[in-house]
Design a protein around this motif. Structure first.
Motif, PDB file in Angstrom:
ATOM      1  N   PRO A 204       1.019  -1.229  -0.288  1.00 30.55           N
ATOM      2  CA  PRO A 204       0.223  -0.167  -0.032  1.00 30.55           C
ATOM      3  C   PRO A 204       0.838   1.167  -0.142  1.00 30.55           C
ATOM      4  N   ARG A 205       0.123   2.300  -0.350  1.00 33.16           N
ATOM      5  CA  ARG A 205       1.048   3.176  -1.146  1.00 33.16           C
ATOM      6  C   ARG A 205       1.310   4.015   0.218  1.00 33.16           C
ATOM      7  N   ALA A 206       2.871   4.668   0.843  1.00 34.15           N
ATOM      8  CA  ALA A 206       3.166   4.969   2.068  1.00 34.15           C
ATOM      9  C   ALA A 206       2.763   6.444   3.008  1.00 34.15           C
ATOM     10  N   GLU A 207       2.199   6.982   1.837  1.00 33.56           N
ATOM     11  CA  GLU A 207       1.681   7.897   2.100  1.00 33.56           C
ATOM     12  C   GLU A 207       0.234   7.900   2.668  1.00 33.56           C
ATOM     13  N   ILE A 208       0.038   6.478   2.935  1.00 33.77           N
ATOM     14  CA  ILE A 208      -1.597   6.410   3.201  1.00 33.77           C
ATOM     15  C   ILE A 208      -1.558   7.402   5.294  1.00 33.77           C
ATOM     16  N   LEU A 209      -0.365   6.765   4.917  1.00 35.43           N
ATOM     17  CA  LEU A 209      -0.337   6.406   6.662  1.00 35.43           C
ATOM     18  C   LEU A 209       0.466   7.943   7.288  1.00 35.43           C
ATOM     19  N   THR A 210       0.644   8.438   6.138  1.00 36.41           N
ATOM     20  CA  THR A 210       2.113  10.495   6.696  1.00 36.41           C
ATOM     21  C   THR A 210       0.995  11.266   6.173  1.00 36.41           C
ATOM     22  N   ASN A 211       0.186  11.309   5.227  1.00 32.72           N
ATOM     23  CA  ASN A 211      -0.554  12.232   4.952  1.00 32.72           C
ATOM     24  C   ASN A 211      -2.098  12.752   4.944  1.00 32.72           C
ATOM     25  N   ALA A 212      -2.185  13.838   6.256  1.00 34.63           N
ATOM     26  CA  ALA A 212      -3.598  13.628   6.105  1.00 34.63           C
ATOM     27  C   ALA A 212      -4.927  13.527   4.756  1.00 34.63           C
ATOM     28  N   PHE A 213      -3.886  14.207   4.021  1.00 35.69           N
ATOM     29  CA  PHE A 213      -4.958  14.437   1.976  1.00 35.69           C
ATOM     30  C   PHE A 213      -5.134  13.169   1.807  1.00 35.69           C
ATOM     31  N   VAL A 214      -4.488  11.982   2.229  1.00 34.65           N
ATOM     32  CA  VAL A 214      -4.377  10.575   1.801  1.00 34.65           C
ATOM     33  C   VAL A 214      -5.366   9.857   3.058  1.00 34.65           C
ATOM     34  N   LEU A 215      -5.028   9.811   3.856  1.00 33.19           N
ATOM     35  CA  LEU A 215      -6.485   8.949   4.814  1.00 33.19           C
ATOM     36  C   LEU A 215      -7.587   9.513   5.233  1.00 33.19           C
ATOM     37  N   GLN A 216      -7.964  10.979   5.591  1.00 27.70           N
ATOM     38  CA  GLN A 216      -9.136  11.326   6.006  1.00 27.70           C
ATOM     39  C   GLN A 216     -10.043  10.947   4.548  1.00 27.70           C
ATOM     40  N   PRO A 217      -9.645  10.982   3.708  1.00 30.44           N
ATOM     41  CA  PRO A 217     -11.080  11.074   2.354  1.00 30.44           C
ATOM     42  C   PRO A 217     -10.397   9.560   2.058  1.00 30.44           C
ATOM     43  N   LEU A 218      -9.528   8.597   2.035  1.00 32.82           N
ATOM     44  CA  LEU A 218      -9.681   7.435   2.569  1.00 32.82           C
ATOM     45  C   LEU A 218     -10.605   6.895   3.223  1.00 32.82           C
ATOM     46  N   ALA A 219     -10.410   7.748   4.856  1.00 28.74           N
ATOM     47  CA  ALA A 219     -11.373   7.135   6.002  1.00 28.74           C
ATOM     48  C   ALA A 219     -12.853   7.055   5.260  1.00 28.74           C
ATOM     49  N   GLU A 220     -13.125   7.636   5.032  1.00 34.51           N
ATOM     50  CA  GLU A 220     -14.882   8.730   4.504  1.00 34.51           C
ATOM     51  C   GLU A 220     -14.402   7.926   3.593  1.00 34.51           C
ATOM     52  N   ILE A 221     -14.438   6.866   2.837  1.00 39.07           N
ATOM     53  CA  ILE A 221     -15.018   6.366   1.589  1.00 39.07           C
ATOM     54  C   ILE A 221     -15.018   4.381   1.685  1.00 39.07           C
ATOM     55  N   ALA A 222     -13.969   4.103   2.806  1.00 34.52           N
ATOM     56  CA  ALA A 222     -13.744   2.954   2.915  1.00 34.52           C
ATOM     57  C   ALA A 222     -13.431   2.844   4.650  1.00 34.52           C
ATOM     58  N   PRO A 223     -14.385   3.556   5.909  1.00 34.61           N
ATOM     59  CA  PRO A 223     -13.640   3.389   6.700  1.00 34.61           C
ATOM     60  C   PRO A 223     -13.708   1.845   7.011  1.00 34.61           C
ATOM     61  N   GLN A 224     -14.221   1.059   7.278  1.00 35.73           N
ATOM     62  CA  GLN A 224     -13.840  -0.078   7.896  1.00 35.73           C
ATOM     63  C   GLN A 224     -13.054  -1.014   7.289  1.00 35.73           C
ATOM     64  N   LEU A 225     -12.196  -0.994   6.145  1.00 36.76           N
ATOM     65  CA  LEU A 225     -10.868  -1.816   5.152  1.00 36.76           C
ATOM     66  C   LEU A 225      -9.739  -1.208   6.311  1.00 36.76           C
ATOM     67  N   LYS A 226      -9.391  -2.068   6.348  1.00 38.18           N
ATOM     68  CA  LYS A 226      -8.491  -2.439   6.918  1.00 38.18           C
ATOM     69  C   LYS A 226      -6.603  -2.271   5.898  1.00 38.18           C
ATOM     70  N   HIS A 227      -5.800  -1.654   6.614  1.00 39.05           N
ATOM     71  CA  HIS A 227      -4.894  -1.290   6.093  1.00 39.05           C
ATOM     72  C   HIS A 227      -3.718  -2.705   6.024  1.00 39.05           C
ATOM     73  N   PRO A 228      -3.191  -3.267   5.170  1.00 36.92           N
ATOM     74  CA  PRO A 228      -2.841  -4.426   4.640  1.00 36.92           C
ATOM     75  C   PRO A 228      -1.997  -4.625   5.417  1.00 36.92           C
ATOM     76  N   ILE A 229      -1.078  -3.504   5.953  1.00 31.96           N
ATOM     77  CA  ILE A 229      -0.006  -4.249   6.325  1.00 31.96           C
ATOM     78  C   ILE A 229      -0.282  -3.916   8.242  1.00 31.96           C
ATOM     79  N   MET A 230      -0.546  -2.921   7.977  1.00 31.70           N
ATOM     80  CA  MET A 230      -1.165  -2.100  10.057  1.00 31.70           C
ATOM     81  C   MET A 230      -2.283  -2.800  10.406  1.00 31.70           C
TER      82      MET A 230
END
Length: 161
Positions: free
Chosen positions: A109-135
């Motif tokens: 998974p793209r590293a920026e998911i965990l470090t950039n709010a502009f990636v993580l917040q919109p991702l959390a909005e459309i896939a809130p229950q989906l789990k990060h494959p590493i974390m």
């Protein structure tokens, strides 16, 4: 069919380039689920603010084939083929997730998911229950625990379709 998530961003003619990028993604991949659009300050360099969102779709294509198509769309939208990493962008399309694939050679998974709010917040909005494959945490929980004072981010009401 893989569930695919794409980060979409622009800092040059933002509304127009986001709209054209979304249209190109729809032509290439079909129906999209889109997060709200967020405006954020540039990260990693001094520059104009970005508009960012996350798009999701189903695709039978392999991750490498999707990346190739994303790069072609970026170039079609006026992004130089050899773009500077920390610089303004007409359009930035990043493969964030391809199902639960882990392939660090292509940053999945793209590293920026965990470090950039502009990636993580919109991702959390459309896939809130989906789990990060590493974390192995849901994107909702990852966003709840994100240090929000680190990066300024606000939702906007841009019309993109």
């Amino acid at each position: 069919m893989a569930q695919v998530f794409i980060g979409v961003g622009s800092s040059i003619n933002r509304q127009q380039n986001i709209r054209l990028g979304i249209q190109a993604l729809q032509i290439e991949f079909g129906d999209l689920t889109l997060s709200p659009i967020y405006e954020s300050e540039a990260v990693g360099f001094k520059g104009g603010n970005f508009y960012n969102l996350v798009a999701c779709f189903e695709s039978p294509l392999a991750a490498q084939a999707i990346i190739k198509k994303l790069k072609a769309i970026e170039i079609q939208q006026g992004r130089p083929e050899k773009a500077i990493k920390y610089a303004p962008r007409t359009l930035d399309l990043d493969l964030l997730l391809h199902d639960q694939m882990i392939d660090l050679t292509i940053d999945l998974p793209r590293a920026e998911i965990l470090t950039n709010a502009f990636v993580l917040q919109p991702l959390a909005e459309i896939a809130p229950q989906l789990k990060h494959p590493i974390m192995n945490e849901s994107y909702k929980v990852l966003w709840e625990n994100f240090p929000k004072s680190q990066q300024k981010l606000w939702q906007i009401d841009a019309i993109i379709t």
